[in-house]
Write a protein that holds these residues in place. Sequence first.
Motif, short mmCIF file in Angstrom:
data_model
loop_
_atom_site.label_atom_id
_atom_site.label_comp_id
_atom_site.label_asym_id
_atom_site.label_seq_id
_atom_site.Cartn_x
_atom_site.Cartn_y
_atom_site.Cartn_z
N GLN A 67 -0.90 12.74 -7.18
CA GLN A 67 -0.30 11.53 -6.74
C GLN A 67 -0.91 10.72 -7.05
O GLN A 67 -0.23 9.46 -7.51
CB GLN A 67 -0.27 11.89 -5.48
N ARG A 68 -2.33 10.99 -8.53
CA ARG A 68 -3.09 9.85 -8.88
C ARG A 68 -1.87 9.22 -9.81
O ARG A 68 -1.11 10.22 -10.07
CB ARG A 68 -4.17 10.59 -9.71
N ASP A 73 3.42 6.26 -15.37
CA ASP A 73 3.16 5.16 -14.27
C ASP A 73 3.26 3.81 -15.07
O ASP A 73 2.98 2.73 -14.98
CB ASP A 73 2.51 5.98 -13.61
N TYR A 74 1.87 4.09 -15.39
CA TYR A 74 0.72 3.09 -16.56
C TYR A 74 2.31 2.50 -16.97
O TYR A 74 1.50 0.73 -17.18
CB TYR A 74 0.13 3.28 -16.68
N ILE A 75 2.57 3.06 -17.87
CA ILE A 75 3.59 2.19 -18.80
C ILE A 75 4.62 1.94 -18.26
O ILE A 75 4.90 0.43 -18.72
CB ILE A 75 4.41 3.04 -19.66
N ALA A 76 5.12 2.20 -16.50
CA ALA A 76 6.64 1.70 -16.49
C ALA A 76 5.50 0.46 -15.58
O ALA A 76 6.51 -0.54 -15.64
CB ALA A 76 6.79 3.00 -15.77
N PRO A 275 -0.26 3.31 -5.50
CA PRO A 275 -0.33 3.57 -7.55
C PRO A 275 -0.58 2.04 -7.62
O PRO A 275 -0.85 1.93 -8.91
CB PRO A 275 0.42 4.45 -7.34
N ALA A 276 0.57 1.36 -6.73
CA ALA A 276 1.31 0.20 -7.62
C ALA A 276 0.08 -0.69 -8.05
O ALA A 276 -0.36 -1.58 -8.69
CB ALA A 276 2.21 -0.62 -6.91
N GLN A 277 -0.59 -0.84 -6.74
CA GLN A 277 -2.47 -1.65 -6.89
C GLN A 277 -3.17 -1.52 -7.52
O GLN A 277 -4.04 -2.36 -8.13
CB GLN A 277 -2.74 -1.50 -5.14
N ALA A 278 -3.35 0.37 -7.83
CA ALA A 278 -3.97 0.46 -9.24
C ALA A 278 -4.38 0.38 -9.85
O ALA A 278 -4.31 0.07 -11.35
CB ALA A 278 -4.61 2.16 -8.61
#
Length: 313
Positions: A67-68, A73-76, A275-278
Motif C-alpha cells: 500500500q505504499r 501516485d507520485y506523478i498524480a 500517502p498524500a502526506q508522504a
Amino acid sequence: MTTYLDFEKPIAELETRIAELRETADAGTVDIASEIAKLDAKAKKLLRDTYGKLTPWQKTQVARHPQRPHLKDYIAGFVSDFVPLAGDRAFADDKAIIGGLGRIDGRRVMVIGHEKGDDTASRLRHNFGMAKPEGYRKAIRLIELADRFGLPVVTLVDTSGAFPGVQAEERGQAEAIARSTEACLAAGVPVVAAIVGEGGSGGAVALAAANRVLMFEHAVYSVISPEGCASILWRTAEKAADAAEAMKVTAQDLARLGIIDRIVEEPLGGAHRAPAQAIAALGEALGEEIDALATKSAATLRAERRAKFLAAA
C-alpha cells in the motif's frame, strides 16, 4: 483497509478494537468516547515506539508494503501537465519504467521511474517494477532528450532489481543498465533521484547515479536483496534478517556512509498510512534539490556527479 505487517500485530489488535468500539459508539447505545480516546492514544504511542526502533529487516518489509505510494501516485500528486513518452525506439515499450515531461510546482522536468503496480493485473502489466533492457534504453532516450532541452531529470526508484529472465539477458540487460548509469553521469542537467521503496541492485543504480540522492525514511537501498545475500552466504533465505543487518540497507546507515544525501521523513507508521502526506513531502524535497542545482553549469554538474560515484574507482 490497512494491511498489517508481522511485527505490527500488537498495533493491529489495538486498532481493530478501536474500530469495533467506534462502531458501537456510532450505534448510539453507550457513550465510550473516553475509552476510545485512551486506546487511540495508546495505539499511537505503540506505533511511534515500534517505528522508532525498526530493524533493517523490518524496514525492508515496510519498503515493500503493497500500500505504499507508487510512481503513478507520485506523478498524480506533484507532477502537473504530465506527458508520458513511451518506447525505446528499438524494441518495445517496457511498462516497468514510466517516463515523461511534466512540471513540479512550475519547474519543467523529465520524470522517470519504476512502477510496480498496485493489484494483480497492474503488477503483471508492469512486471512488478523489474525492467528489461528496453526499459533502461527508454530511460536513456529520455535522459538524453532532457539534456538536449535543458530539463532537470527526476528519477523515482522502486524496484527489487532488473528483470533476471533469459530474454532480458539475450537482449543485453547488463549493457543496458551500464548505459543507463552512464547516461545519468553524462547528463549536463541536474539529476535528482529518490529511493521511494526498494532500491535493488543495478536496476536501481541505473536510475540513481544522480547529483542528489534522496531516500524515504523507511526505504531500503542495496546491491542485492537480503534474501539473495542470505542465499549466497548461508545457503538459506531464512537468514535474510541477518543479511539486512550486515548490508546496511537503511536510509540512516546509507546517510552515515555518504551513499545518499538526504532522508525524507515519512508519516508516522510509514508512507502507506498517509500517502498524500508522504507524496507532498517528497515533492517539496525534490523541488528544493532542483532549485539548489539550477544555477550550476553542465561541466560542474558532471564533475560533481562523477566525483560522487567514481572517486573510489
